[in-house]
Design a protein around this motif. Structure first.
Motif, PDB file in Angstrom:
ATOM      1  N   GLN A  55       0.827  -1.205   0.000  1.00  0.00           N
ATOM      2  CA  GLN A  55       0.000   0.000   0.000  1.00  0.00           C
ATOM      3  C   GLN A  55       0.860   1.253   0.000  1.00  0.00           C
ATOM      4  O   GLN A  55       0.548   2.237  -0.679  1.00  0.00           O
ATOM      5  N   GLU A  56       1.951   1.224   0.757  1.00  0.00           N
ATOM      6  CA  GLU A  56       2.832   2.389   0.804  1.00  0.00           C
ATOM      7  C   GLU A  56       3.527   2.614  -0.538  1.00  0.00           C
ATOM      8  O   GLU A  56       3.632   3.749  -1.023  1.00  0.00           O
ATOM      9  N   VAL A  57       4.014   1.531  -1.141  1.00  0.00           N
ATOM     10  CA  VAL A  57       4.665   1.671  -2.443  1.00  0.00           C
ATOM     11  C   VAL A  57       3.652   2.137  -3.487  1.00  0.00           C
ATOM     12  O   VAL A  57       3.956   2.984  -4.324  1.00  0.00           O
ATOM     13  N   ALA A  58       2.445   1.587  -3.434  1.00  0.00           N
ATOM     14  CA  ALA A  58       1.412   1.998  -4.385  1.00  0.00           C
ATOM     15  C   ALA A  58       1.074   3.475  -4.218  1.00  0.00           C
ATOM     16  O   ALA A  58       0.880   4.208  -5.203  1.00  0.00           O
ATOM     17  N   ARG A  59       1.011   3.897  -2.969  1.00  0.00           N
ATOM     18  CA  ARG A  59       0.718   5.318  -2.696  1.00  0.00           C
ATOM     19  C   ARG A  59       1.801   6.216  -3.279  1.00  0.00           C
ATOM     20  O   ARG A  59       1.512   7.224  -3.932  1.00  0.00           O
ATOM     21  N   ALA A  60       3.069   5.844  -3.065  1.00  0.00           N
ATOM     22  CA  ALA A  60       4.171   6.638  -3.608  1.00  0.00           C
ATOM     23  C   ALA A  60       4.188   6.578  -5.130  1.00  0.00           C
ATOM     24  O   ALA A  60       4.423   7.590  -5.804  1.00  0.00           O
ATOM     25  N   ALA A  61       3.926   5.389  -5.697  1.00  0.00           N
ATOM     26  CA  ALA A  61       3.948   5.235  -7.153  1.00  0.00           C
ATOM     27  C   ALA A  61       2.860   6.055  -7.817  1.00  0.00           C
ATOM     28  O   ALA A  61       3.087   6.704  -8.854  1.00  0.00           O
ATOM     29  N   GLU A  62       1.690   6.043  -7.225  1.00  0.00           N
ATOM     30  CA  GLU A  62       0.576   6.804  -7.807  1.00  0.00           C
ATOM     31  C   GLU A  62       0.906   8.297  -7.835  1.00  0.00           C
ATOM     32  O   GLU A  62       0.657   8.989  -8.820  1.00  0.00           O
ATOM     33  N   ARG A  63       1.516   8.771  -6.766  1.00  0.00           N
ATOM     34  CA  ARG A  63       1.888  10.193  -6.700  1.00  0.00           C
ATOM     35  C   ARG A  63       3.000  10.516  -7.691  1.00  0.00           C
ATOM     36  O   ARG A  63       3.125  11.649  -8.136  1.00  0.00           O
ATOM     37  N   ALA A  64       3.784   9.488  -8.073  1.00  0.00           N
ATOM     38  CA  ALA A  64       4.875   9.691  -9.026  1.00  0.00           C
ATOM     39  C   ALA A  64       4.440   9.428 -10.464  1.00  0.00           C
ATOM     40  O   ALA A  64       5.262   9.482 -11.378  1.00  0.00           O
TER      41      ALA A  64
END
Length: 481
Positions: A361-370
């Protein structure tokens, strides 16, 4: 999100309604995201207010935490009470739990078996487990709790959206509820135990039903290991399946054959498989790939032979070909999952059941913002053992590590891949990850970790070759000095 309004003067106290009791029951008996209380799962409502109040009361009894949380408001929401996640982590840290900010069965039990707070004459009074059970709900038994946490593997598969399509099987409940099938099962049971089994066929099936375990696999292994407890060491160790009995002579004793069978079921459900199809399809390997159930090179074929005979006798329509399941379980059912709109391609999906949902979830959150929609994960868990000397607690075997090598179809060694990796790292940093000191000097990669709960991300080869060489030389000189 709607905040829960607390009208009583004791800010930690929330009305214990039937609906709240039901939510709390799920919170202690379901070990997957649907029942977790956290900022990423059930994040608002009466159950959040309940835990905010009880954990704040606990913090007020801890001299070094009272000041930190004295102004925390009971809002019934993680969004409007950001410090609540920190409070959960502080509690977990002091009770030997995984520090992930999630209230699930383990954290629930650690609290409920020790604490229940009420306000009494200006002080927080701890009424302990008796108080919790008197005013809230009954705490499940140790036996039931072990079943809950041993089913985590299956629960996480469902939570990640991976639902393997298994060949038709046969359940213990089905056999128990069908007199003809029970008689056929009992015939084989008595045949291989010489009509003198140490546990009845009915009780054997009841235990399989309790753990939702394939009775044909259990019976096959019971026959293979000890003729259902009637030969070899199993007789005096009361250990039908020889759990812990090794070729070198080590023995594991149990007080009853039922206890020995429970140990087997716990081991199989948590470490191997729950069905004959999966166990045979994966060649009797552990979920994490760390060895097989037995050293016999023909063990899988032997178990399949017994399973085939048992199913053929009880219900031929439930049988399967060994070649079909071997192919099916090479990658479980999928090598991809989608979390928060980001697609993760996995090279080792067999590790997925051990992974911490919060990490994805954390990686997905960062990826979406990127602006990243797809990430290739070259390794999970096992690729980070060599970082154990980097100066922080290694938690890789708890499922807290991802090794990333491609982003949006670009390898991270290419210019576009490096750019996207840099963007991902920037966003990871913005949500609390920091660059590990060894990772920053490593000639292969950047390693980012979240110090609060040990999640870490390894972005392979995410630096230019010339810079990698300089870093390597600098590190070599530093060691030589």
């Amino acid at each position: 999100m709607n905040n829960v309004k607390v009208t009583v003067t004791e800010v930690f106290k929330v009305e214990i309604t039937p609906e709240l009791r039901n939510q709390l029951h799920l919170n202690q008996t379901v070990d997957n995201g649907s029942a977790y209380v956290s900022a990423m799962h059930v994040s608002s409502g009466a159950i959040v207010a309940f835990w905010q109040g009880q954990l704040k009361a606990w913090a007020m009894t801890q001299p070094d935490l009272a000041e930190k949380y004295k102004d925390m408001q009971i809002t019934g929401s993680f969004e409007s009470c950001p410090e609540f996640t920190d409070l959960i982590k502080d509690f977990q840290l002091r009770h030997g739990l995984s520090v992930d900010g999630i209230i699930g069965p383990r954290t629930f039990r650690a609290f409920a078996t020790r604490y229940y707070f009420q306000w009494n004459n200006g002080n927080f009074e701890n009424l302990g487990q008796e108080g919790f059970e008197k005013f809230v709900i009954t705490i499940i038994s140790q036996e039931e709790y072990l079943r809950v946490i041993s089913s985590r593997r299956i629960g996480l598969l469902s939570y990640y959206g991976i639902t393997p399509t298994l060949p038709p099987g046969i359940s213990a409940k089905e056999i128990l509820n069908d007199q003809r099938k029970f008689e056929l099962f009992e015939q084989i049971f008595l045949q291989y135990s010489g009509n003198n089994p140490p546990i009845s066929a009915r009780r054997f099936l009841e235990l399989c039903a309790e753990y939702d375990f394939d009775p044909t696999l259990a019976l096959a292994q019971a026959i293979q290991e000890s003729n259902i407890g009637t030969k070899g060491r199993a007789v005096y160790t009361k250990n039908i399946f020889n759990v812990g009995n090794t070729d070198s002579g080590d023995n594991r004793f149990f007080s009853s054959f039922e206890d020995g069978m429970r140990a087997y079921l716990e081991l199989m459900v948590s470490k191997y498989a729950s069905t004959a199809e999966e166990f045979i399809g994966k060649g009797a390997m552990r979920i994490d790939g760390a060895g097989k159930y037995a050293t016999d090179p023909n063990y899988t074929e032997r178990i399949y032979g017994f399973v085939h005979r048992i199913r053929q006798h009880i219900d031929p329509s439930t049988n399967f070909a060994i070649s079909d399941v071997t192919e099916r379980f090479k990658l479980l059912s999928s090598n991809c999952i989608e979390v928060g709109g980001v697609r993760f391609k996995l090279s080792s999906p067999q590790d997925l059941p051990y992974m911490n949902p919060l990490l994805f979830q954390e990686v997905a959150r960062a990826a979406e913002r990127a602006g990243i929609s797809e990430i290739n994960v070259s390794c999970m868990i096992t690729g980070h053992r060599y970082y154990t000397t980097a100066g922080y607690v290694s938690r890789h075997m708890s499922g807290n590590a991802l090794d990333i090598n491609m982003i949006n179809g670009h390898h991270v060694t290419t210019p576009t891949g490096r750019y996207l990796a840099d963007r991902l790292c920037e966003e990871l940093q913005s949500i609390g990850f920091t660059r590990n000191r060894e990772g920053s000097e490593n000639p292969r990669s950047f390693l980012w970790q979240c110090p609060e709960h040990y999640n870490h991300i390894h972005v392979s080869n995410n630096i230019r070759p010339d810079q990698a060489a300089q870093n390597y030389l600098a590190r070599s000189e530093k060691k030589a000095a």
